[in-house]
Design an enzyme around this catalytic site. Structure first.
Site, short mmCIF file in Angstrom:
data_model
loop_
_atom_site.label_atom_id
_atom_site.label_comp_id
_atom_site.label_asym_id
_atom_site.label_seq_id
_atom_site.Cartn_x
_atom_site.Cartn_y
_atom_site.Cartn_z
N ASP A 1 -4.56 5.54 9.98
CA ASP A 1 -5.55 6.49 9.83
C ASP A 1 -6.11 6.69 8.61
OD1 ASP A 1 -3.01 7.35 9.42
OD2 ASP A 1 -3.16 9.26 10.50
N GLU B 1 1.88 7.50 -2.57
CA GLU B 1 1.77 7.04 -0.93
C GLU B 1 1.05 5.72 -0.92
OE1 GLU B 1 -0.41 8.89 3.15
OE2 GLU B 1 -1.10 9.37 1.23
#
Length: 538
Positions: free
Chosen positions: A296, A480
């Site tokens: 996403d 991340e």
């Protein structure tokens, strides 16, 4: 804790957890929720849905309706009085410059580990019976597919108790909710994420955590969730996660049972839907399904690569999802055989064989020599090449020839300075170029190893370790996602998406720790925070 201050035992924790409230913040606060999110009381939409109410929600809603029309009403002040934001865990963990990257990761597990707690009344958090590891940053709950890649590192760091706790937490979630939610928040319950429990179970077994057979009931329940309604589908029909193609082939797609804006990204989704000519509920459903994919967001899901409002996730049959479903079917076949249920074992073997054939035919692009997603509504393969193409190799669903040809394709088109790129498209979405993600590196390199291409696998691992260690040496942290095209000063964190780059970070730690163990002679094993090496060639 009990009233006398003694800790709850497992049975008591599970008993209390069973009463956890699953009503979402949007359902609970309704008009107040919309006002808080649309007026941007908090910079991050996720902050409010993670808040805990200071009094009964119905009393807060009544107070809001009473006060909102007053001339001096201040929404932000009202929220501050009636809600408590979740306590922030320090993300500015200071690394010890005398410790190696490996030791830094080993120490981070304690920073990212959360203990189970009694459910806070009417909060969105879904408590768990055992300790769990969060990704880090704004992600302060357990996430489904993140956890598998985190576990790879936990295993190498000698944390069997956390592996065991994680295994039982996921089994508990399946038993309680019928599936593993996207994350352990009530607003995530309407969707799952890539179904990796079958691969987790395999890891538990190889690491001596628990026999895989122990989790057969949960594997069966998860399969039932993903295949709900499949038996009643006629050619050309779809229901929830299942699509039956015109020739009878049955494959899976990502899905969310709700078609409203994501509560944790409410204003973002409303803004996106306003740009579309499609009905808003269709856009919301596809945005939610995109979140269920874990990607996403990505140009992979878009009709127009530079327009998120053109998202059409539910129209696509993803190659990675169907590979994971193949793994689940083969695992169910193996475990049913082991417990003597030969009829079910044979049924799952047949289903796996049928799906493997569909992956090798429907999802294989002969001209590109690559696995791609399939658009079931337009009845054609998608042209976009992404790192998901390697997933059939990871689950051993590809033929030997396909694996060889895919290696040539991915080396030529996706291999970058710092590892395997996510896609070939630059559009500002975070699951696109120039970003690289730890789970995609692992799926690719391990997939190529399964087919004997250790040279390419080792090259991916080498480049990824250079990326992670370079940023660690310059900034003393793991993040991340990473930009794979290195600057003269080394690697930098990735960008794009709906929120700032997050530190932590669970799956980066897990994959990197695994690769450090497998590559003891790589320079990254000697990296120290604040001690950048000179730029090296690739």
């Amino acid at each position: 804790m009990n009233g006398d201050g003694t800790p709850l035992n497992i049975a008591e924790r599970v008993s209390r957890i069973a009463q956890a409230d699953t009503l979402t913040p949007a359902d609970r606060y309704q008009e107040l929720f919309v006002a808080v999110q649309t007026q941007r009381v908090f910079k991050d939409s996720k902050t409010f849905v993670d808040c805990a109410p200071n009094r009964a929600p119905e009393q807060i809603v009544a107070a809001y309706h009473h006060e909102k029309s007053q001339a001096d009403f201040d929404l932000a002040a009202f929220v501050a009085r009636h809600f408590t934001p979740e306590a922030e865990h320090a993300s500015d963990y200071v690394p010890d410059p005398d410790k190696s990257l490996r030791d830094h990761i080993d120490a981070l597990w304690d920073v990212l580990t959360r203990a189970p707690q009694e459910h806070l009344p009417q909060s969105s958090l879904l408590p768990l019976p055992n300790d769990y590891v969060v990704p880090g940053g704004r992600f302060a709950e357990l996430y489904y597919w993140d956890s598998y890649f985190t576990m790879l590192g936990l295993a190498e760091s000698g944390r069997p108790h956390l592996l065991r706790a994680t295994a039982d937490n996921f089994a508990y979630l399946i038993d309680t909710y019928g599936h593993v939610p996207n994350g352990t928040r009530s607003y995530y319950l309407s969707r799952s994420q890539p179904p990796l429990f079958a691969m987790m179970v395999e890891l538990f077994e190889t690491k001596g955590v628990k026999p895989a057979l122990h989790y057969l009931p949960q594997l069966r329940k998860e399969y039932a969730y993903w295949m709900d309604g499949a038996d009643d589908l006629r050619p050309g029909e779809a229901r929830r996660h299942c699509v039956r193609l015109d020739d009878g082939t049955l494959l899976n797609r990502y899905w969310d049972d709700r078609d409203s804006p994501r509560e944790e990204s409410y204003l973002e989704d409303v803004t996106t839907a306003h740009r579309s000519t499609r009905p808003a509920h269709e856009v919301y459903r596809d945005l939610r399904a995109g979140a269920a994919s874990g990607w996403d967001f990505s140009s992979r899901w878009l009709a127009h690569e530079d327009d998120l409002s053109s998202i059409r996730t539910t129209a696509l049959l993803p190659v990675d999802l169907n590979s994971f479903m193949y793994k689940l079917e083969t695992q169910l076949a193996r475990l049913n055989q082991a417990c003597g249920d030969h009829d079910d074992a044979e049924q799952f073997r047949a289903r796996a064989a049928t799906r493997r054939n569909a992956i090798r035919t429907r999802l294989w692009d002969e001209q590109q020599s690559a696995f791609v997603d399939y658009d079931w509504q337009l009845d054609c393969r998608r042209e976009a090449l992404t790192a998901a193409a390697a997933t059939p190799l990871y689950v051993r669903a590809a033929s030997a020839e396909q694996a060889q040809r895919l290696a040539e394709t991915m080396r030529a088109r996706l291999l970058d300075d710092g590892g395997i790129g996510t896609s070939e498209i630059r559009c500002g979405e975070q699951w696109d170029r120039p970003n690289g993600w730890a789970p995609l590196q692992w799926l690719a390199l391990e997939g190529f190893r399964h087919y004997g291409n250790t040279g390419f696998a080792d090259e991916i691992a080498r480049r990824w370790l250079l990326t992670v260690s370079s940023l660690y040496e310059h900034e003393g942290k793991l993040v991340e996602k990473y930009r794979l095209r290195h600057t003269p000063d080394g690697a930098v964190g990735g960008g794009g998406g709906e929120y700032p780059l997050q530190d932590g970070f669970g799956w980066t730690n897990g994959v990197t720790r695994k690769l450090l163990h497998e590559n003891p002679r790589h320079h990254a094993n000697h990296s120290r925070a604040g001690r950048p090496r000179k730029a090296a060639g690739h």
